[in-house]
Design a protein around this motif. Structure first.
Motif, short mmCIF file in Angstrom:
data_model
loop_
_atom_site.label_atom_id
_atom_site.label_comp_id
_atom_site.label_asym_id
_atom_site.label_seq_id
_atom_site.Cartn_x
_atom_site.Cartn_y
_atom_site.Cartn_z
N SER A 23 24.29 21.19 61.22
CA SER A 23 23.87 22.86 61.92
C SER A 23 24.16 23.63 61.42
N THR A 24 23.92 25.21 61.54
CA THR A 24 25.11 26.13 62.01
C THR A 24 24.52 27.44 62.69
N ALA A 25 25.07 28.26 62.78
CA ALA A 25 25.50 29.35 64.45
C ALA A 25 23.97 29.71 63.90
N ALA A 26 23.35 30.16 64.46
CA ALA A 26 22.05 30.81 64.84
C ALA A 26 22.09 32.38 63.78
N ALA A 27 23.13 32.17 63.67
CA ALA A 27 24.25 33.38 63.23
C ALA A 27 23.81 33.71 61.67
N GLY A 57 15.12 24.15 61.04
CA GLY A 57 15.02 22.78 62.24
C GLY A 57 13.66 23.79 63.51
N ARG A 58 12.80 23.23 64.03
CA ARG A 58 11.81 24.30 64.88
C ARG A 58 12.20 23.83 66.01
N GLU A 59 13.48 22.88 66.91
CA GLU A 59 13.44 22.78 67.83
C GLU A 59 14.22 23.49 68.39
N ASP A 60 15.18 24.51 67.98
CA ASP A 60 16.43 25.55 67.79
C ASP A 60 16.31 26.68 66.86
#
Length: 114
Positions: A23-27, A57-60
Motif C-alpha cells: 500500500s501507499t498513500a493515495a497521493a 487495487g479496486r477496493e481503495d
C-alpha cells in the motif's frame, strides 16, 4: 504497442510465481504505478520471465499488486539481484505505507486455454 508474454513451454509445466502486495498513500499511488510501468519492459525482457503484471487495487486508492511468473526460481533470483529491482526498491520503499507482503509459489501449469 503492447507485447504479450510468451506462453510457457508446454513441455515444461512447472513455474515460479511471486505475488507482491503493498500500500501507499493515495497521493503516492500514481508515482508508484509509474515506477513499475517504467521497469516493466526491462523485467519482461529478463531471462526466464513469463509475465509481469501490475494491478491497482479496486477496493481503495492505496493498494498495488504485482504478479510475476518465472520459468524457475533461479530466474526470479536473477530479477531480485537486478538493477531494475534495486531501482524500484529505491523509489517504492519510501512510498510504502507498511511492510510489503511477497508470497512465492512453485506452481505446475495444468493447461493454457484460449
Amino acid at each position: 504497442m503492447t507485447t504479450r508474454p510468451s506462453p510457457p513451454d508446454p513441455r515444461r509445466s512447472s513455474m515460479f510465481i511471486a505475488i507482491l502486495d503493498f500500500s501507499t498513500a493515495a497521493a503516492d499511488r500514481p508515482a508508484a504505478l509509474a515506477q513499475l510501468d517504467r521497469e516493466r519492459g526491462q523485467v519482461q525482457g529478463m531471462p526466464g520471465n513469463i509475465a509481469f503484471r501490475v494491478y491497482a487495487g479496486r477496493e481503495d486508492d492505496t493498494q498495488i499488486t504485482v504478479v510475476h511468473e518465472w520459468q524457475d526460481e533461479a530466474s526470479f533470483a536473477g530479477y531480485v539481484d537486478s538493477a531494475s529491482f534495486a531501482r524500484s526498491g529505491q523509489v517504492l520503499r519510501p512510498m510504502m505505507a507498511g511492510a510489503p507482503v511477497s508470497r512465492r509459489f512453485r506452481a505446475e501449469l495444468v493447461e493454457t486455454v484460449g
